[in-house]
Motif scaffolding. Structure first.
Motif, PDB file in Angstrom:
ATOM      1  N   GLU A  27       0.828  -1.214   0.000  1.00 20.76           N
ATOM      2  CA  GLU A  27       0.000   0.000   0.000  1.00 20.76           C
ATOM      3  C   GLU A  27       0.861   1.262   0.000  1.00 20.76           C
ATOM      4  O   GLU A  27       0.525   2.257  -0.653  1.00 20.76           O
ATOM      5  N   ILE A  30       2.154   1.762  -3.455  1.00 20.02           N
ATOM      6  CA  ILE A  30       1.095   2.320  -4.306  1.00 20.02           C
ATOM      7  C   ILE A  30       0.895   3.803  -4.013  1.00 20.02           C
ATOM      8  O   ILE A  30       0.672   4.605  -4.932  1.00 20.02           O
ATOM      9  N   HIS A  40      -0.264  -2.748  -7.947  1.00 21.30           N
ATOM     10  CA  HIS A  40      -1.654  -3.137  -7.666  1.00 21.30           C
ATOM     11  C   HIS A  40      -1.829  -4.648  -7.828  1.00 21.30           C
ATOM     12  O   HIS A  40      -2.497  -5.294  -7.018  1.00 21.30           O
ATOM     13  N   TYR A  41      -1.214  -5.189  -8.871  1.00 24.97           N
ATOM     14  CA  TYR A  41      -1.281  -6.629  -9.117  1.00 24.97           C
ATOM     15  C   TYR A  41      -0.669  -7.419  -7.955  1.00 24.97           C
ATOM     16  O   TYR A  41      -1.259  -8.377  -7.446  1.00 24.97           O
ATOM     17  N   SER A  44      -2.849  -7.270  -4.977  1.00 24.53           N
ATOM     18  CA  SER A  44      -4.008  -8.126  -5.211  1.00 24.53           C
ATOM     19  C   SER A  44      -3.703  -9.579  -4.880  1.00 24.53           C
ATOM     20  O   SER A  44      -4.508 -10.269  -4.238  1.00 24.53           O
ATOM     21  N   HIS A  59      -7.917  -4.348  -6.458  1.00 24.09           N
ATOM     22  CA  HIS A  59      -6.576  -4.018  -6.957  1.00 24.09           C
ATOM     23  C   HIS A  59      -6.260  -4.724  -8.275  1.00 24.09           C
ATOM     24  O   HIS A  59      -5.541  -4.170  -9.115  1.00 24.09           O
ATOM     25  N   LYS A  62      -7.841  -2.537 -10.811  1.00 27.60           N
ATOM     26  CA  LYS A  62      -7.050  -1.322 -11.004  1.00 27.60           C
ATOM     27  C   LYS A  62      -5.826  -1.614 -11.881  1.00 27.60           C
ATOM     28  O   LYS A  62      -5.504  -0.851 -12.787  1.00 27.60           O
ATOM     29  N   ALA A  63      -5.162  -2.733 -11.619  1.00 28.20           N
ATOM     30  CA  ALA A  63      -3.995  -3.103 -12.428  1.00 28.20           C
ATOM     31  C   ALA A  63      -4.393  -3.249 -13.894  1.00 28.20           C
ATOM     32  O   ALA A  63      -3.703  -2.737 -14.788  1.00 28.20           O
TER      33      ALA A  63
END
Length: 167
Positions: A27, A30, A40-41, A44, A59, A62-63
């Protein structure tokens, strides 16, 4: 500290089996680089391993939004959606809905999204068995065994359904 330094700290936390700390580091990475799809990946994946499916999907999405053509991210999101469907199907089964029609639909959709989702096959077999449809139960579990020939629970289910077919 840039995002890459924080990613390294996240990996160190994972190696130390501290997944909550790893999540914190991902986090932070990010926060430092919010448009980095790889971060993000990775977050996740860690959320998914921690059974925090909602955050994992968030996430992963988002990726994929950041890198629309990335097939790895697309597949990962599909697998997460399949897990969501399996969870929903299990809730349907627990609610003992009429003949499990909704659960069957959800489990079949999960298998389409993730053809390697052994759990979906096994649960689907159980739903068919609950309906006394041992032929379909056996067929589905045999599909699972073709994917994972040494899966002990699948072997047990197949033997049980085969026995029921002979009665």
């Amino acid at each position: 500290m840039n995002g890459e330094d924080q990613i390294q700290k996240a990996y160190e936390s994972i190696l130390g089996h501290d997944f909550e700390k790893a999540i914190e580091w991902f986090e932070k990475a990010i926060a430092a680089e919010p448009d980095n799809a790889a971060y993000h990946y990775k977050l996740s994946i860690t959320f998914a391993r921690s059974n925090k499916l909602f955050q994992a999907v968030e996430h992963a999405s988002k990726a994929l939004d950041l890198e629309r053509d990335n097939e790895v991210y697309r597949y990962h999101l599909q697998v997460l959606h399949a897990r969501e469907l399996v969870d929903r199907a299990q809730k349907e089964i627990s609610a003992k809905s009429e003949h499990g029609e909704r659960a069957i639909f959800l489990l079949k959709e999960a298998i389409v999204l993730d053809p390697l989702a052994i759990e979906a096959y096994l649960i689907l077999g159980e739903v068919f068995a609950l309906r006394n449809d041992y032929s379909r139960a056996y067929q589905v579990v045999m599909d699972a065994l073709r994917l994972e020939p040494n899966h002990e629970l699948a072997k047990q289910q197949a033997a049980r359904y085969q026995l029921k077919l002979k009665l």
